[in-house]
Motif scaffolding. Sequence first.
Motif, PDB file in Angstrom:
ATOM      1  N   HIS A   1     -17.431  -0.649  -4.447  1.00  0.00           N
ATOM      2  CA  HIS A   1     -17.276   0.285  -3.738  1.00  0.00           C
ATOM      3  C   HIS A   1     -17.932   1.997  -3.951  1.00  0.00           C
ATOM      4  O   HIS A   1     -18.072   2.057  -5.147  1.00  0.00           O
TER       5      HIS A   1
ATOM      6  N   VAL B   1     -10.967  -2.074   3.352  1.00  0.00           N
ATOM      7  CA  VAL B   1     -10.809  -1.677   1.823  1.00  0.00           C
ATOM      8  C   VAL B   1     -11.466  -1.907   1.462  1.00  0.00           C
ATOM      9  O   VAL B   1     -12.552  -2.697   0.964  1.00  0.00           O
TER      10      VAL B   1
ATOM     11  N   GLN C   1     -10.053   3.099   3.832  1.00  0.00           N
ATOM     12  CA  GLN C   1     -10.822   4.060   4.266  1.00  0.00           C
ATOM     13  C   GLN C   1     -10.917   3.598   6.082  1.00  0.00           C
ATOM     14  O   GLN C   1     -11.230   2.645   6.768  1.00  0.00           O
TER      15      GLN C   1
ATOM     16  N   ASP D   1      -3.264  -1.597  -7.153  1.00  0.00           N
ATOM     17  CA  ASP D   1      -3.495  -2.485  -7.707  1.00  0.00           C
ATOM     18  C   ASP D   1      -3.536  -4.136  -7.990  1.00  0.00           C
ATOM     19  O   ASP D   1      -4.118  -4.905  -8.161  1.00  0.00           O
TER      20      ASP D   1
ATOM     21  N   GLY E   1      -9.025   0.198  -3.878  1.00  0.00           N
ATOM     22  CA  GLY E   1      -8.038  -0.617  -3.175  1.00  0.00           C
ATOM     23  C   GLY E   1      -8.064   0.938  -2.420  1.00  0.00           C
ATOM     24  O   GLY E   1      -7.008   0.266  -0.994  1.00  0.00           O
ATOM     25  N   SER E   2      -8.895   2.024  -1.931  1.00  0.00           N
ATOM     26  CA  SER E   2      -8.802   2.623  -0.991  1.00  0.00           C
ATOM     27  C   SER E   2      -9.289   2.267   0.641  1.00  0.00           C
ATOM     28  O   SER E   2      -9.492   1.209   0.714  1.00  0.00           O
TER      29      SER E   2
ATOM     30  N   ALA F   1       0.998  -1.380   0.120  1.00  0.00           N
ATOM     31  CA  ALA F   1      -0.004  -0.263  -0.039  1.00  0.00           C
ATOM     32  C   ALA F   1       0.909   0.592  -0.151  1.00  0.00           C
ATOM     33  O   ALA F   1       2.357   1.677   0.865  1.00  0.00           O
TER      34      ALA F   1
ATOM     35  N   MET G   1     -13.393   8.360  -3.848  1.00  0.00           N
ATOM     36  CA  MET G   1     -13.066   7.505  -3.864  1.00  0.00           C
ATOM     37  C   MET G   1     -12.251   6.056  -4.932  1.00  0.00           C
ATOM     38  O   MET G   1     -13.023   6.068  -5.748  1.00  0.00           O
ATOM     39  N   ALA G   2     -11.201   5.877  -4.329  1.00  0.00           N
ATOM     40  CA  ALA G   2     -10.215   5.148  -5.414  1.00  0.00           C
ATOM     41  C   ALA G   2     -10.661   3.268  -5.043  1.00  0.00           C
ATOM     42  O   ALA G   2     -10.519   3.145  -3.527  1.00  0.00           O
TER      43      ALA G   2
ATOM     44  N   VAL H   1      -3.594   3.703   0.004  1.00  0.00           N
ATOM     45  CA  VAL H   1      -4.855   2.979  -1.509  1.00  0.00           C
ATOM     46  C   VAL H   1      -3.374   1.423  -1.736  1.00  0.00           C
ATOM     47  O   VAL H   1      -2.440   1.568  -2.008  1.00  0.00           O
TER      48      VAL H   1
ATOM     49  N   VAL I   1      -9.056   8.542   3.832  1.00  0.00           N
ATOM     50  CA  VAL I   1      -7.599   6.907   2.919  1.00  0.00           C
ATOM     51  C   VAL I   1      -6.785   7.632   4.030  1.00  0.00           C
ATOM     52  O   VAL I   1      -5.911   8.345   3.772  1.00  0.00           O
TER      53      VAL I   1
END
Length: 285
Positions: free
Chosen positions: A250, A245, A236, A264, A233-234, A176, A230-231, A261, A258
Motif C-alpha cells: 500500500h 483495504v 480508505q 492486524d 489494513g486501512s 475492524a 496510511m497504515a 482499520v 480512512v
Amino acid sequence: MILVEGIGPLATIQDLGRPGWFDSGVGVAGAADCGSLRLANRLVGNPEGAAAIEVLLGGLVLRALRHHTMAVTGAPAPATVDGMPVGAASLLELEAGQTLRLGLAETGLRSYVAVRGGIDVAPVLGSRSRDTMSGIGPEPLRPGDRLPIGPVPPAIPIVDVAPVATSTDEILTVRALLGPRDDWFTDATALFDGEWAVSTDIDRIGARLDRRSGPPLERRIRDELRTEGMALGSIQVPPSGQPVVFLADHPITGGYPVIGVVVDADVDAVAQARPGRIVRFRPAG
C-alpha cells in the motif's frame, strides 16, 4: 541453487518487509500473508523472516540443483514432486534434479514456498521483498532464473507436517476499528451493516470492495483531505464509495478518508480473498 522453470501468473520473493523507511517514502511491503510465510519458514527450520517465494494462484515450477528441504503453505495449491502428490504444510525433501510443481490453488490467492537456508538474493534497504508499487526489491521471477540459497541454519525442523486451520465459510468475517476519519461519514457504522464483495480490482496494494447489501457509505464532510499517513489494513473510501483495504504494498500516504482499520490478525485473510468472496466487517473488541 534452485532453477525456476515456470511461474504461473506471478511469483515474487518476499520476506517480512523493510520497516523504518517511511521518512524516505518507502513502505514496508513484505509477504501479503505474513502468517503463511512464517509457517513455511518454521517448517524448514528458518528464521520466520527468511525470504521465500510468494506465488499468485499457483503454476510455479522449481527444479532443485542440489538437495533442498522445502515447504509449501498458504493457498492450497496442489503440489507434486516429480509427479507424485505431496501434502500441504509439510516438509519436502528434494534431491538434485527433482521438480516441485504447484497446480492451481483451490481457494485463496497466494501460496508460499520456503527453502531451508532462505532465498539469498541481495537485500535492498535491508529486505529481500519485492514492492510491486514502488518497484523496489528483486524483480518478479521469470523462467530460467537461478535462485541462490543461503547457509543452512542451525535450527533443525522438528515436525514433518503442520496442522493448518481451513475455513469453508462462504462469508469472510473481518474485524475492524473505526477511525481515524469515521467522523467524515454520515454513519460510519454502515461499514458493519450488510455485506461486501471482493471486486476484481485486487492486488498486493489493496482489495477494493463492492457493496452487496446494506446502506452506502456517505460522506458528511465534502472538503478535500490533506495527505495523511496510511497504515496496513486501512479502509480508505474514495468518492465512488467503494472501500479499499490496503495490503502489503500500500502507499504510505493517501488523500481519501480512512473510515476504519482492519486488525492486524485479519489482514492475512483479506490478502487471500478471491474476487467474489463475501466480506462482513465486525467491530473489533
